[in-house]
Design an enzyme around this catalytic site. Structure first.
Site, short mmCIF file in Angstrom:
data_model
loop_
_atom_site.label_atom_id
_atom_site.label_comp_id
_atom_site.label_asym_id
_atom_site.label_seq_id
_atom_site.Cartn_x
_atom_site.Cartn_y
_atom_site.Cartn_z
N LYS A 16 -7.83 -23.55 -52.03
CA LYS A 16 -8.17 -22.37 -52.84
C LYS A 16 -9.66 -22.06 -52.82
O LYS A 16 -10.05 -20.92 -52.71
CB LYS A 16 -7.83 -22.61 -54.32
CG LYS A 16 -6.41 -22.50 -54.67
CD LYS A 16 -6.19 -22.50 -56.17
CE LYS A 16 -6.74 -23.46 -57.10
NZ LYS A 16 -7.31 -24.61 -57.26
N ARG A 91 -5.28 -22.85 -66.17
CA ARG A 91 -4.71 -24.08 -65.65
C ARG A 91 -3.61 -24.63 -66.56
O ARG A 91 -3.17 -25.76 -66.40
CB ARG A 91 -5.82 -25.12 -65.55
CG ARG A 91 -6.08 -25.58 -64.13
CD ARG A 91 -7.34 -26.38 -64.19
NE ARG A 91 -7.52 -27.29 -63.14
CZ ARG A 91 -8.47 -27.16 -62.21
NH1 ARG A 91 -9.20 -26.10 -62.15
NH2 ARG A 91 -8.64 -28.12 -61.34
N ARG A 133 -13.40 -35.20 -48.72
CA ARG A 133 -14.14 -33.96 -49.00
C ARG A 133 -15.61 -34.26 -49.32
O ARG A 133 -15.92 -35.19 -50.05
CB ARG A 133 -13.48 -33.25 -50.20
CG ARG A 133 -14.13 -31.95 -50.56
CD ARG A 133 -13.19 -31.05 -51.30
NE ARG A 133 -12.86 -31.55 -52.63
CZ ARG A 133 -12.08 -30.88 -53.48
NH1 ARG A 133 -11.54 -29.74 -53.11
NH2 ARG A 133 -11.82 -31.38 -54.66
N ARG A 166 -18.03 -35.30 -54.68
CA ARG A 166 -17.79 -35.12 -56.11
C ARG A 166 -17.37 -36.45 -56.73
O ARG A 166 -16.60 -37.19 -56.14
CB ARG A 166 -16.68 -34.08 -56.33
CG ARG A 166 -17.20 -32.68 -56.35
CD ARG A 166 -16.10 -31.67 -56.34
NE ARG A 166 -15.03 -31.93 -57.30
CZ ARG A 166 -14.05 -31.09 -57.54
NH1 ARG A 166 -14.01 -29.93 -56.91
NH2 ARG A 166 -13.10 -31.38 -58.41
N ARG A 177 -5.61 -36.22 -61.38
CA ARG A 177 -5.68 -34.75 -61.33
C ARG A 177 -4.35 -34.15 -60.87
O ARG A 177 -3.95 -33.08 -61.32
CB ARG A 177 -6.83 -34.31 -60.41
CG ARG A 177 -8.18 -34.52 -61.09
CD ARG A 177 -9.34 -34.61 -60.12
NE ARG A 177 -9.53 -33.43 -59.33
CZ ARG A 177 -10.13 -33.41 -58.14
NH1 ARG A 177 -10.58 -34.53 -57.61
NH2 ARG A 177 -10.28 -32.29 -57.49
P1 AMP Z 1 -11.81 -28.28 -59.76
O1 AMP Z 1 -13.20 -28.11 -59.25
O2 AMP Z 1 -11.09 -26.99 -59.88
O3 AMP Z 1 -11.04 -29.31 -58.98
O4 AMP Z 1 -11.93 -28.85 -61.26
C1 AMP Z 1 -12.52 -30.10 -61.51
C2 AMP Z 1 -12.22 -30.54 -62.93
O5 AMP Z 1 -12.81 -29.62 -63.86
C3 AMP Z 1 -10.75 -30.59 -63.31
O6 AMP Z 1 -10.13 -31.80 -62.92
C4 AMP Z 1 -10.82 -30.45 -64.84
O7 AMP Z 1 -11.20 -31.65 -65.45
C5 AMP Z 1 -11.98 -29.47 -65.01
N1 AMP Z 1 -11.49 -28.06 -65.03
C6 AMP Z 1 -11.66 -27.10 -64.07
N2 AMP Z 1 -11.08 -25.94 -64.44
C7 AMP Z 1 -10.52 -26.17 -65.66
C8 AMP Z 1 -9.76 -25.39 -66.56
N3 AMP Z 1 -9.42 -24.12 -66.30
N4 AMP Z 1 -9.36 -25.97 -67.72
C9 AMP Z 1 -9.67 -27.23 -68.02
N5 AMP Z 1 -10.36 -28.04 -67.21
C10 AMP Z 1 -10.79 -27.52 -66.04
#
Ligand code: AMP
Length: 219
Positions: A16, A91, A133, A166, A177
């Site tokens: 994405k 989410r 990654r 990360r 996750r």
């Molecule tokens: P991502 O970069 O999208 O993989 O997000 C990394 C982490 O950020 C996730 O595992 C969540 O802990 C937090 N996170 C990102 N977007 C959200 C969201 N919409 N609601 C809650 N936590 C989020």
């Protein structure tokens, strides 16, 4: 003019981020990515960032009210007025309901073209994708040591900066996750299907193949 609102659903590391980044440049809309917004709060050591970190480090969702505040502030900015791309938000069903409220408040009569695009992918390969990654801390370019390695090991092709991993891209947190995704986020597929706004694309394949499929569903 109709405001184009595109949100993206899919498991962690489904591609994405790469596709929405490309799409944002193509459509000239802002790419609003909650993960990056939260990581920026952590980097700036804000109280919100410190609070969010405790959840992110465990692979759990950050509480909905905090993310809603960040998202609302971002969507109110002028560059979002003709359209936006939301990556990683909502989410959960709770967040999807909150997004409806935020949109109602912001749009006030604006005609909207809202679509939820779901990246349907074979999840077996994704943990490997996550642990391989790397990203550029300067420009945000994403690499994969196996599928999209940098030309010079450890450095960004665009600006030469040293690539980083990360903190939540470890095998253990990645698993958490995925658990969070299946429990909290996957129900949104039916949620948006029942509203008639879901578009599904096959997200298996190369970046170019997925891009072609994406262009078809945003027309
Ligand atoms: P991502 O970069 O999208 O993989 O997000 C990394 C982490 O950020 C996730 O595992 C969540 O802990 C937090 N996170 C990102 N977007 C959200 C969201 N919409 N609601 C809650 N936590 C989020």
């Amino acid at each position: 003019m109709t405001k184009k609102e595109l949100i993206f659903l899919g498991p962690p590391a489904c591609g994405k981020g790469t596709q929405t980044d490309k799409l944002a440049q193509f459509l000239n809309f802002p790419h609003v990515d909650t993960g990056s917004l939260l990581r920026a709060e952590i980097k700036n050591e804000t109280p919100e960032g410190k609070f969010a970190k405790t959840f992110i480090d465990k692979g759990e969702l950050v509480p909905a009210d905090l993310v809603a505040k960040i998202i609302k502030n971002r969507l109110l900015q002028d560059d979002c007025k003709n359209g936006f791309i939301l990556d990683g938000y909502p989410r959960s069903v709770e967040q999807a309901d909150i997004l409806e409220e935020i949109k109602k408040e912001i749009n006030k009569g604006t005609e909207e073209d809202f679509r939820a695009i779901y990246f349907d992918i074979d999840t077996n390969i994704l943990v490997e994708r996550i642990v391989n990654r790397r990203s550029c801390p300067v420009c945000g370019e994403i690499y994969n040591l196996e599928f999209k390695p940098p030309k010079v090991e450890g450095h960004c092709d665009k600006d030469g900066a040293e690539l980083t991993q990360r903190k939540d891209d470890t095998r253990e947190v990645a698993q958490a996750r995925f658990d969070t995704y299946f429990k909290e986020t996957a129900p949104l597929i039916d949620y948006y299907k029942s509203k008639g706004v879901l578009r599904t694309i096959n997200a298996n394949g190369t970046i170019d193949e997925v891009w072609e499929r994406l262009l078809e569903v945003i027309k």
